[in-house]
Design a protein around this motif. Structure first.
Motif, PDB file in Angstrom:
ATOM      1  N   MET A   1       0.835  -1.201   0.000  1.00 42.65           N
ATOM      2  CA  MET A   1       0.000   0.000   0.000  1.00 42.65           C
ATOM      3  C   MET A   1       0.876   1.260   0.000  1.00 42.65           C
ATOM      4  SD  MET A   1      -3.107  -1.159  -0.001  1.00 42.65           S
ATOM      5  CE  MET A   1      -4.165   0.196   0.491  1.00 42.65           C
ATOM      6  N   THR A   2       0.288   2.332  -0.463  1.00 39.40           N
ATOM      7  CA  THR A   2       0.945   3.633  -0.442  1.00 39.40           C
ATOM      8  C   THR A   2       0.017   4.606   0.262  1.00 39.40           C
ATOM      9  OG1 THR A   2       1.912   3.155  -2.603  1.00 39.40           O
ATOM     10  CG2 THR A   2       2.019   5.427  -1.841  1.00 39.40           C
ATOM     11  N   ARG A   3       0.548   5.401   1.161  1.00 39.09           N
ATOM     12  CA  ARG A   3      -0.298   6.393   1.805  1.00 39.09           C
ATOM     13  C   ARG A   3       0.319   7.768   1.664  1.00 39.09           C
ATOM     14  NH1 ARG A   3       0.485   7.182   8.216  1.00 39.09           N
ATOM     15  NH2 ARG A   3       2.738   6.983   8.279  1.00 39.09           N
ATOM     16  N   ARG A   4      -0.559   8.748   1.597  1.00 38.98           N
ATOM     17  CA  ARG A   4      -0.132  10.127   1.477  1.00 38.98           C
ATOM     18  C   ARG A   4      -0.144  10.788   2.846  1.00 38.98           C
ATOM     19  NH1 ARG A   4      -2.956  14.847  -2.264  1.00 38.98           N
ATOM     20  NH2 ARG A   4      -2.442  16.602  -0.918  1.00 38.98           N
ATOM     21  N   ILE A   5       0.917  11.557   3.129  1.00 38.96           N
ATOM     22  CA  ILE A   5       0.987  12.373   4.340  1.00 38.96           C
ATOM     23  C   ILE A   5       1.382  13.777   3.913  1.00 38.96           C
ATOM     24  CG2 ILE A   5       1.967  12.650   6.647  1.00 38.96           C
ATOM     25  CD1 ILE A   5       2.932   9.734   6.449  1.00 38.96           C
ATOM     26  N   ALA A  16       3.058  16.991  -0.720  1.00 35.70           N
ATOM     27  CA  ALA A  16       2.538  15.636  -0.590  1.00 35.70           C
ATOM     28  C   ALA A  16       3.698  14.657  -0.495  1.00 35.70           C
ATOM     29  CB  ALA A  16       1.646  15.282  -1.776  1.00 35.70           C
ATOM     30  N   ALA A  17       3.739  13.900   0.601  1.00 40.62           N
ATOM     31  CA  ALA A  17       4.734  12.841   0.773  1.00 40.62           C
ATOM     32  C   ALA A  17       4.011  11.505   0.669  1.00 40.62           C
ATOM     33  CB  ALA A  17       5.427  12.969   2.122  1.00 40.62           C
ATOM     34  N   TRP A  18       4.704  10.522   0.112  1.00 42.80           N
ATOM     35  CA  TRP A  18       4.092   9.212  -0.135  1.00 42.80           C
ATOM     36  C   TRP A  18       4.931   8.136   0.528  1.00 42.80           C
ATOM     37  CZ3 TRP A  18      -0.544   9.605  -2.586  1.00 42.80           C
ATOM     38  CH2 TRP A  18      -0.793  10.818  -3.249  1.00 42.80           C
ATOM     39  N   PRO A  46      -5.000  14.382   4.655  1.00 42.53           N
ATOM     40  CA  PRO A  46      -5.257  13.318   5.611  1.00 42.53           C
ATOM     41  C   PRO A  46      -5.224  13.851   7.031  1.00 42.53           C
ATOM     42  CG  PRO A  46      -2.997  13.213   4.858  1.00 42.53           C
ATOM     43  CD  PRO A  46      -3.693  14.276   4.040  1.00 42.53           C
ATOM     44  N   PRO A  47      -5.980  13.241   7.947  1.00 43.94           N
ATOM     45  CA  PRO A  47      -5.882  13.659   9.339  1.00 43.94           C
ATOM     46  C   PRO A  47      -4.488  13.406   9.852  1.00 43.94           C
ATOM     47  CG  PRO A  47      -7.043  11.563   9.150  1.00 43.94           C
ATOM     48  CD  PRO A  47      -6.877  12.102   7.757  1.00 43.94           C
ATOM     49  N   GLY A  48      -4.018  14.282  10.710  1.00 45.80           N
ATOM     50  CA  GLY A  48      -2.699  14.093  11.283  1.00 45.80           C
ATOM     51  C   GLY A  48      -1.584  14.678  10.481  1.00 45.80           C
ATOM     52  N   GLY A  49      -1.842  15.280   9.298  1.00 50.21           N
ATOM     53  CA  GLY A  49      -0.777  15.874   8.503  1.00 50.21           C
ATOM     54  C   GLY A  49      -0.347  17.185   9.098  1.00 50.21           C
ATOM     55  N   GLY A  55       1.345  12.726  11.010  1.00 55.96           N
ATOM     56  CA  GLY A  55       0.790  11.431  10.618  1.00 55.96           C
ATOM     57  C   GLY A  55       1.121  10.320  11.586  1.00 55.96           C
ATOM     58  N   GLY A  56       1.458  10.669  12.844  1.00 60.47           N
ATOM     59  CA  GLY A  56       1.786   9.638  13.811  1.00 60.47           C
ATOM     60  C   GLY A  56       3.119   8.999  13.557  1.00 60.47           C
ATOM     61  N   SER A  57       3.980   9.599  12.730  1.00 62.21           N
ATOM     62  CA  SER A  57       5.222   8.940  12.326  1.00 62.21           C
ATOM     63  C   SER A  57       6.409   9.289  13.187  1.00 62.21           C
ATOM     64  CB  SER A  57       5.549   9.321  10.868  1.00 62.21           C
ATOM     65  OG  SER A  57       4.513   8.919  10.015  1.00 62.21           O
ATOM     66  N   ALA A  58       6.297  10.353  13.992  1.00 70.75           N
ATOM     67  CA  ALA A  58       7.445  10.805  14.765  1.00 70.75           C
ATOM     68  C   ALA A  58       7.950   9.690  15.665  1.00 70.75           C
ATOM     69  CB  ALA A  58       7.063  12.029  15.595  1.00 70.75           C
ATOM     70  N   GLY A  59       9.243   9.568  15.739  1.00 68.88           N
ATOM     71  CA  GLY A  59       9.842   8.606  16.632  1.00 68.88           C
ATOM     72  C   GLY A  59      10.051   7.243  16.007  1.00 68.88           C
ATOM     73  N   ARG A  60       9.573   7.019  14.783  1.00 67.32           N
ATOM     74  CA  ARG A  60       9.789   5.735  14.154  1.00 67.32           C
ATOM     75  C   ARG A  60      11.213   5.655  13.609  1.00 67.32           C
ATOM     76  NH1 ARG A  60       5.279   4.704   9.961  1.00 67.32           N
ATOM     77  NH2 ARG A  60       6.579   2.864   9.639  1.00 67.32           N
TER      78      ARG A  60
END
Length: 315
Positions: A1-5, A16-18, A46-49, A55-60
């Motif tokens: 899958m691909t998601r946009r943030i 737009a980041a993918w 998207p929510p969280g952008g 997008g909930g990505s911080a810290g990964r």
């Protein structure tokens, strides 16, 4: 899958980041089928952008940010991002004026703006310290960011981008080339044929080149036109063609791989000089590839860069 943030770039420009691969459950974003390119999926933010809620990505875990060249788009990295996502976090960015990122008429299209956009993407997506993989103009952005913010960049892949100045004649040639495009194209088949066969810049039939440009076209009421504004592309280009960029290259402290196609725009002598100037430079070349190395020869491209990426991304 691909998601946009969505990312907020310099001057508030929306980018737009993918992200390729399946994100952890519960993370927001627009999910799209992996076999489709980003051009097929317009939609709301998207929510969280944004910078405060990435997008909930911080810290990964650290990963790879892929930067396309002038007139390119994130989807041109699809094949690269998919194999990368099997072992690493892979994100491709539609840079300002490109793809599904914003194209404000009064936006800055300076080198500083492009570099700040990539910097914002690394920080807002929680990717740093990341490996930057850049093609052409995207490669210049990558090494300029690596020189500016070494804390954000752990490695660098420079694909077919010259460090020397190209000059005023080159800019005039590009302006004339844009004027020669037979817009609008009636069909995507016409796009593929013109850029793959009929374009005066094509020395011999090149289906991959035709497919590359078909990917940056969109349907309009009178036919198919580019998703970008050619004038914005020329403005972007004029900020770097008149200058050489050796000094910034010498300031890159992380491991760096310079890759060229044997029939690309970066000659072997200049590529090897770039490797010499880079404090930790390495060299690779891909046979039977032109300027669009990763698009022309995806298997040869992978073979050239995967060992380097594994050495940099493996703890």
């Amino acid at each position: 899958m691909t998601r946009r943030i969505d990312v907020t770039g310099a001057g508030g420009v929306r980018l737009a980041a993918w992200e390729y691969g399946d994100p952890p459950k519960g993370e927001p974003g627009i999910l799209v089928p992996a076999q489709a390119g980003p051009e097929d999926h317009a939609g709301p933010r998207p929510p969280g952008g944004g910078p405060e809620h990435p997008g909930g990505s911080a810290g990964r875990s650290p990963g790879v940010l892929l930067l396309h060249g002038l007139m390119g788009r994130a989807s041109h990295w699809a094949s690269t991002a998919r194999w990368l996502s099997e072992r690493h976090r892979a994100v491709a960015l539609d840079q300002r004026g490109h793809g599904q990122s914003a194209k404000p008429p009064r936006a800055a299209f300076t080198r500083e703006a492009y570099v700040e956009d990539a910097e914002a993407a690394l920080e807002q997506l929680g990717l740093a310290p990341a490996v930057l993989v850049g093609h052409a103009m995207g490669a210049l952005t990558a090494w300029q960011l690596a020189a500016k913010r070494p804390d954000l960049v752990s490695g660098l892949v420079i694909c077919d981008m010259r460090a020397s100045a190209l000059g005023a004649a080159s800019q005039r040639e590009w302006a004339d080339w844009f004027k020669a495009w037979p817009l609008p194209f009636a069909t995507l088949a016409d796009v593929r044929k013109w850029f793959g066969e009929d374009d005066p810049w094509v020395e011999r039939p090149n289906p991959a080149r035709g497919a590359f440009y078909a990917e940056v076209m969109q349907e309009s009421p009178d036919g198919w036109r580019p998703v970008f504004d050619p004038e914005q592309m020329l403005r972007s280009r004029e900020t770097w063609v008149y200058d050489a960029h050796w000094e910034e290259l010498a300031q890159v402290r992380c491991p760096a791989l310079v890759v060229r196609g044997l029939d690309g725009e970066l000659g072997r002598a200049e590529a090897q000089e770039m490797v010499r100037v880079l404090p930790r430079g390495e060299y690779a070349e891909v046979a039977d590839a032109g300027h669009l190395v990763h698009y022309d020869q995806p298997e040869g491209w992978r073979a050239a860069i995967e060992p380097f990426l594994d050495s940099v991304l493996t703890p």
